[in-house]
Scaffold this active site. Sequence first.
Site, mmCIF file in Angstrom:
data_model
loop_
_atom_site.group_PDB
_atom_site.id
_atom_site.type_symbol
_atom_site.label_atom_id
_atom_site.label_comp_id
_atom_site.label_asym_id
_atom_site.label_seq_id
_atom_site.Cartn_x
_atom_site.Cartn_y
_atom_site.Cartn_z
ATOM 1 N N ASP A 335 -8.469 -6.101 27.440
ATOM 2 C CA ASP A 335 -9.132 -4.988 26.750
ATOM 3 C C ASP A 335 -8.631 -3.641 27.247
ATOM 4 O O ASP A 335 -9.358 -2.645 27.217
ATOM 5 C CB ASP A 335 -10.654 -5.066 26.974
ATOM 6 N N SER A 360 -8.386 2.096 28.096
ATOM 7 C CA SER A 360 -9.499 1.150 28.099
ATOM 8 C C SER A 360 -9.988 1.017 26.666
ATOM 9 O O SER A 360 -10.393 2.006 26.056
ATOM 10 C CB SER A 360 -10.637 1.643 28.996
ATOM 11 N N ARG A 361 -9.941 -0.190 26.127
ATOM 12 C CA ARG A 361 -10.315 -0.372 24.721
ATOM 13 C C ARG A 361 -11.824 -0.455 24.532
ATOM 14 O O ARG A 361 -12.300 -0.526 23.412
ATOM 15 C CB ARG A 361 -9.628 -1.626 24.158
ATOM 16 N N VAL A 362 -12.571 -0.470 25.636
ATOM 17 C CA VAL A 362 -14.031 -0.366 25.527
ATOM 18 C C VAL A 362 -14.426 1.105 25.501
ATOM 19 O O VAL A 362 -15.352 1.514 24.812
ATOM 20 C CB VAL A 362 -14.715 -1.096 26.701
#
Length: 494
Positions: A335, A360-362
């Site tokens: 992620d 950060s894909r969150v």
Amino acid sequence: MLLDSIPFVMFYNNQLTQKGIILELGGGVARVSGLTWAGAGEMVILGENKIKGMVLSLEKNNASIVIFGNDRELRQGDWVISTGVEMSVPVGYKHLGTVIDPLGNSLNGVDSSWLQNAVYTSVDAKAAGLIQREPVSEPLQTGIQIVDSLIPIGCGQRELIIGDRQTGKSTIALDAIINQTRTNTGVYWIYVAIGQKRAGIVYMFKKLQRLNCAANGLIVLSSSDDPAALQYLAPYSGCTIGEWFANAGAKVLIIYDDLSKQAVAYRQLSLLLRRPPGREAFPGDVFYLHSRLLERAAKLHVNRGGGSLTAFPVVETQAGDVSAFIPTNVISITDGQIYLDREIFNKGVRPAINVGISVSRVGSKAQVKTMKSLSGKLGIELAQFKEIEVLMKFGSALDKTTLLIMERGLRLTELLKQPHSQPLSVKLQVLYIFTGIFGYLDSIPVSEVSTFKAWLVNFVNTTNIFHKFNTNSDLSEKAFSNFLTEAVKEFKKQ
């Protein structure tokens, strides 16, 4: 006459199983005949010394087994007992504070008698399904201000740490472990060391003991002199133990250091098993090797205990090549990634994180509100600084506005430098970043920014200005800005 036609049947642990015989042996792999009932992933017992092994390949007349021990203690013609159970490791709280091997045995002299009655769990368990998960929303603070501000990580996330050798990858993971104890977050940690020197792990474990961090976690060690089979097994063993804590409702941080060494060990086993090689001689299922491991990291639904397993896989690159086979595989699974740049490292910047490539894909979903309100402006300031830095290489003249961005960027870079093993609280990170992006450092020479930070820490500790301030409160941006402005002005007066 094939040996498979001879029925060697026996009882093992009150269960009817088969007894096979070793036909070929070498390189930590055995070809066995007679185990017609065996399944892939099943644990077997080899020879008089009862060495554990696992079935990795099934063929028409024999099975190929990887050996979790010294294959020199075995001979061609030795018996192999099928156990009828999947390869498993012991799980439980008694692992905390220990260094263990991938089979669950203690390596630092701790009493292991409890293993006789321990609960054993399959190392290759299926990852939790969508219904059993929740969205990642709770932050996992690393104590590293450049990570917590620009690359926020949430409980249940999979964040890759990638970079060349000796650029500080393990240091970031170690700082995250130290921060969990210093801030008393209640997060358990598991450090899986794959193909590393034992001396280095001993030094790290003693350091964690000195910092009172060892009691909240464990190290799973498969050293460089261990068989390739143990290096292959180690991440799955560590993940299984971490899952047990998560299913009990705990928050767990697990570090796989590093998965490129596991892939090399798996390539060695696959070639010995005569599987067809693919790109860079890796077998065709090397992507599945890592995907089925990393997919087990999750934020579990409250019906599953509400725990979480956060994974920090580490991958080593060669000369910064992130387009190589293993790095691209793991990047596509995770992620986000924290990329450590050799060029930045050589400039003396620690941690040597390249903010442009790291992501950060969150994102801000796993970030406290006050940090969220500052991180966007910090990212813009640093991006503008990097663009101007490139132009400076061509000798471009700078106007007054561009020069201001350049000077502020230099101070922000100095502000974000952070020594090893000194994690920062969220409130202190917020104060540092606020002083940088709103110009309170502009009048201070770059060489004195570190001194300014030290004085600021002393001011915060003596005045306790944050005692009424909650970093996750609904304080409006204006009120929040006024609060920090007054705090910084008071500090500069003193």
